[in-house]
Design a protein around this motif. Structure first.
Motif: not given
Length: 263
Positions: A97, A99, A101, A128-130, A132-135
């Motif tokens: 993944e 992303r 920033e 941290y955000t990614i 969390d979004e990816l589980g």
């Protein structure tokens, strides 16, 4: 011995050493649990790629299953397109993944001068955000034993505190665990590991800047050259803290346990 055979043996030795140290760190600090989904921060450098390869290999040794997903944050600082590593990452059977920033990319686009601390803070928040979004239940970072030693000295010399990079930490918000499986692995080993496995890497322009971190790294390099064992001693010290020999006022208050006996 034929050179090709010797090289193969050296490669196996390096791999085995790195995996043994990663396994030791995993067990000592209880980094992973059965069913964890591990987001691995891939910066393009040798350390993060060493971490990714080692975690994939470690799954064959681990007593329980866990998932891995590689995560990269694009901040406009790579010396070459990070996608050049795609075949190498996907060959491990790991999804990747990538992303953008926005905050750092805007600073770069506007030509705003900023330090590594700003870049690092934005990257950490994005990871941290990614994750969390990816589980993901775990975020794994490629900090080595050298990074931990440098952080210790940097905090002592410039921040007035004794602190380093913990092998395991929990995010203040949510249940994400942050782990550093290379905490016992030196940079000499990650360099040898990358060379042995033929890693392609993509550098970051920030690595060329003069900084306190580079000064401390150069100091430790000189020290290790003249005193073998310094790196191992610092790593051991991080797990052998005696607060009774430090300036901790709470230990001198009435009723405090000042139990260490002296003769």
């Amino acid at each position: 011995m034929h050179l090709d055979t010797k090289a193969a043996l050296d490669t196996r030795d390096v791999e085995r050493t790195v995996l043994d140290l990663v396994g030791r760190a995993m067990g000592r600090f209880a980094m992973l649990r059965s069913g964890d989904r591990v987001a691995v921060g891939v910066s393009g450098g040798k350390d993060s790629l060493c971490l990714l390869h080692a975690l994939v290999a470690h799954r064959h040794r681990a007593p329980f299953p866990y998932e891995i997903v590689a995560v990269t944050v694009e901040q406009g600082k790579f010396k070459a397109p990070i996608r050049t590593l795609e075949a190498q990452v996907l060959a491990l059977g790991v999804p990747w993944e990538i992303r953008d920033e926005p905050a750092t990319l805007q600073l770069v686009a506007d030509g705003v001068v900023h330090g590594c601390d700003i870049c690092s803070r934005h990257r950490r928040r994005a990871l941290y955000t990614i994750a969390d979004e990816l589980g993901a239940s775990v975020l794994a970072l490629g900090h080595t034993a050298d990074d931990c030693a440098e952080a210790l000295l940097r905090n002592i010399l410039f921040n007035g505190r004794i602190a380093s990079l913990p092998p395991v930490a929990r995010s203040r918000k949510g249940g994400l665990r942050l782990v550093r499986p290379l905490a016992l692995v030196t940079e000499d080993l990650t360099t040898a590991y990358a060379r042995a496995l033929g890693f392609a890497t993509v550098g970051c322009v920030c690595g060329e800047k003069e900084s306190v971190r580079r000064e401390i790294r150069a100091f430790l390099t000189r020290l290790r050259a003249g005193h073998p064992g310094v790196a191992e001693s610092i790593t051991a010290a991080l797990g052998n803290v005696n607060p009774y020999t430090l300036f901790d006022a709470s230990l001198t208050k009435p009723g405090a346990d000042v139990s260490p006996a002296f003769e």
